[in-house]
Design an enzyme around this catalytic site. Structure first.
Site, mmCIF file in Angstrom:
data_model
loop_
_atom_site.group_PDB
_atom_site.id
_atom_site.type_symbol
_atom_site.label_atom_id
_atom_site.label_comp_id
_atom_site.label_asym_id
_atom_site.label_seq_id
_atom_site.Cartn_x
_atom_site.Cartn_y
_atom_site.Cartn_z
ATOM 1 N N TRP A 15 -7.628 3.784 -10.539
ATOM 2 C CA TRP A 15 -6.924 3.541 -9.285
ATOM 3 C C TRP A 15 -7.550 2.457 -8.424
ATOM 4 O O TRP A 15 -6.994 1.771 -7.847
ATOM 5 C CB TRP A 15 -6.706 5.075 -8.496
ATOM 6 C CG TRP A 15 -5.935 4.860 -7.347
ATOM 7 C CD1 TRP A 15 -6.699 4.943 -6.267
ATOM 8 C CD2 TRP A 15 -4.711 4.729 -7.190
ATOM 9 N NE1 TRP A 15 -5.636 4.948 -5.298
ATOM 10 C CE2 TRP A 15 -4.470 4.686 -5.771
ATOM 11 C CE3 TRP A 15 -3.587 4.605 -8.005
ATOM 12 C CZ2 TRP A 15 -3.106 4.692 -5.267
ATOM 13 C CZ3 TRP A 15 -2.250 4.462 -7.414
ATOM 14 C CH2 TRP A 15 -1.977 4.691 -6.083
ATOM 15 N N TRP A 16 -8.865 2.761 -8.376
ATOM 16 C CA TRP A 16 -9.522 1.810 -7.324
ATOM 17 C C TRP A 16 -9.306 0.253 -7.845
ATOM 18 O O TRP A 16 -9.242 -0.562 -7.028
ATOM 19 C CB TRP A 16 -11.145 2.036 -7.585
ATOM 20 C CG TRP A 16 -11.670 3.050 -6.915
ATOM 21 C CD1 TRP A 16 -11.082 4.128 -5.987
ATOM 22 C CD2 TRP A 16 -12.866 4.102 -6.909
ATOM 23 N NE1 TRP A 16 -11.714 4.978 -5.429
ATOM 24 C CE2 TRP A 16 -13.069 5.049 -6.159
ATOM 25 C CE3 TRP A 16 -14.088 3.568 -7.646
ATOM 26 C CZ2 TRP A 16 -14.229 6.006 -5.716
ATOM 27 C CZ3 TRP A 16 -15.178 4.327 -7.514
ATOM 28 C CH2 TRP A 16 -15.279 5.389 -6.655
ATOM 29 N N HIS B 273 1.418 4.036 -3.021
ATOM 30 C CA HIS B 273 1.023 5.542 -2.855
ATOM 31 C C HIS B 273 2.390 6.314 -2.798
ATOM 32 O O HIS B 273 2.409 7.575 -3.238
ATOM 33 C CB HIS B 273 0.605 5.707 -1.423
ATOM 34 C CG HIS B 273 -0.995 5.490 -1.623
ATOM 35 N ND1 HIS B 273 -1.529 4.081 -1.489
ATOM 36 C CD2 HIS B 273 -1.988 6.285 -1.628
ATOM 37 C CE1 HIS B 273 -2.780 4.330 -1.781
ATOM 38 N NE2 HIS B 273 -3.139 5.648 -1.541
ATOM 39 N N TYR C 175 0.755 -1.315 0.055
ATOM 40 C CA TYR C 175 -0.091 -0.002 -0.034
ATOM 41 C C TYR C 175 0.904 1.058 0.053
ATOM 42 O O TYR C 175 0.729 2.374 -0.837
ATOM 43 C CB TYR C 175 -1.014 0.165 1.249
ATOM 44 C CG TYR C 175 -2.011 1.120 1.173
ATOM 45 C CD1 TYR C 175 -2.964 0.886 0.602
ATOM 46 C CD2 TYR C 175 -1.431 2.369 1.824
ATOM 47 C CE1 TYR C 175 -4.216 2.163 0.859
ATOM 48 C CE2 TYR C 175 -2.527 3.401 1.880
ATOM 49 C CZ TYR C 175 -3.775 3.384 1.236
ATOM 50 O OH TYR C 175 -4.746 4.313 1.394
ATOM 51 N N TYR D 83 -3.867 16.326 2.023
ATOM 52 C CA TYR D 83 -4.435 14.876 2.042
ATOM 53 C C TYR D 83 -3.307 14.050 2.912
ATOM 54 O O TYR D 83 -2.174 13.902 2.353
ATOM 55 C CB TYR D 83 -4.456 14.326 0.592
ATOM 56 C CG TYR D 83 -5.558 13.125 0.431
ATOM 57 C CD1 TYR D 83 -5.662 12.290 1.433
ATOM 58 C CD2 TYR D 83 -5.834 12.792 -0.894
ATOM 59 C CE1 TYR D 83 -6.313 11.137 1.414
ATOM 60 C CE2 TYR D 83 -6.645 11.649 -1.166
ATOM 61 C CZ TYR D 83 -7.146 10.796 0.094
ATOM 62 O OH TYR D 83 -7.628 9.639 -0.141
#
Length: 104
Positions: free
Chosen positions: A76-77, A22, A18, A41
C-alpha cells in the site's frame, strides 16, 4: 482503546486520486487493519493546504505498530508514494498529534 490523531501531506492536485484509491481500498488491507486492532478509522482533507488529518482507534499499541511490517501495508505504501510525501521506505510522512481533550 487508544485514540490516535495524525497528519500526512498530499501533493497538490492529488485529492481526487487519493480519495479514489481509498474508496477502492483493497479487502486485504481492510482485513490487516482490523487484524491489527484498528477501528473507527477516518481521514479528512484540508483542500486549502493538502494536509490529511487522520483519526484511528487501536486496541493495543504494540499490535498496531506491527501492522507497518506486513507485506500488504508495504505494498500500500508503495502504491500511494506517487501522490503524497513519503519517507525513504515509502511510508507516509506522518506527524502524530498529542491528545489534549476528549469528551464521550
Amino acid at each position: 482503546m487508544t485514540r490516535k490523531g495524525f497528519k500526512m501531506f498530499l501533493y497538490p492536485g492529488m485529492a481526487e486520486e487519493y480519495e479514489r484509491r481509498h474508496n477502492e481500498l483493497w479487502p486485504e488491507m481492510k482485513e490487516m487493519i482490523r487484524r491489527h486492532g484498528g477501528k473507527n478509522y477516518s481521514i479528512f482533507l484540508d483542500r486549502e493546504t493538502n494536509v490529511l488529518y487522520g483519526y484511528l482507534e487501536v486496541e493495543d499499541e504494540a499490535l498496531w505498530a506491527g501492522s507497518a511490517d506486513t507485506p500488504i501495508n508495504r505494498k500500500w505504501w508503495d502504491y500511494m508514494a506517487d501522490i503524497m510525501e513519503t519517507n525513504r521506505d515509502n511510508s507516509p510522512v506522518c506527524v502524530d498529534f498529542q491528545p489534549v481533550f476528549h469528551l464521550d
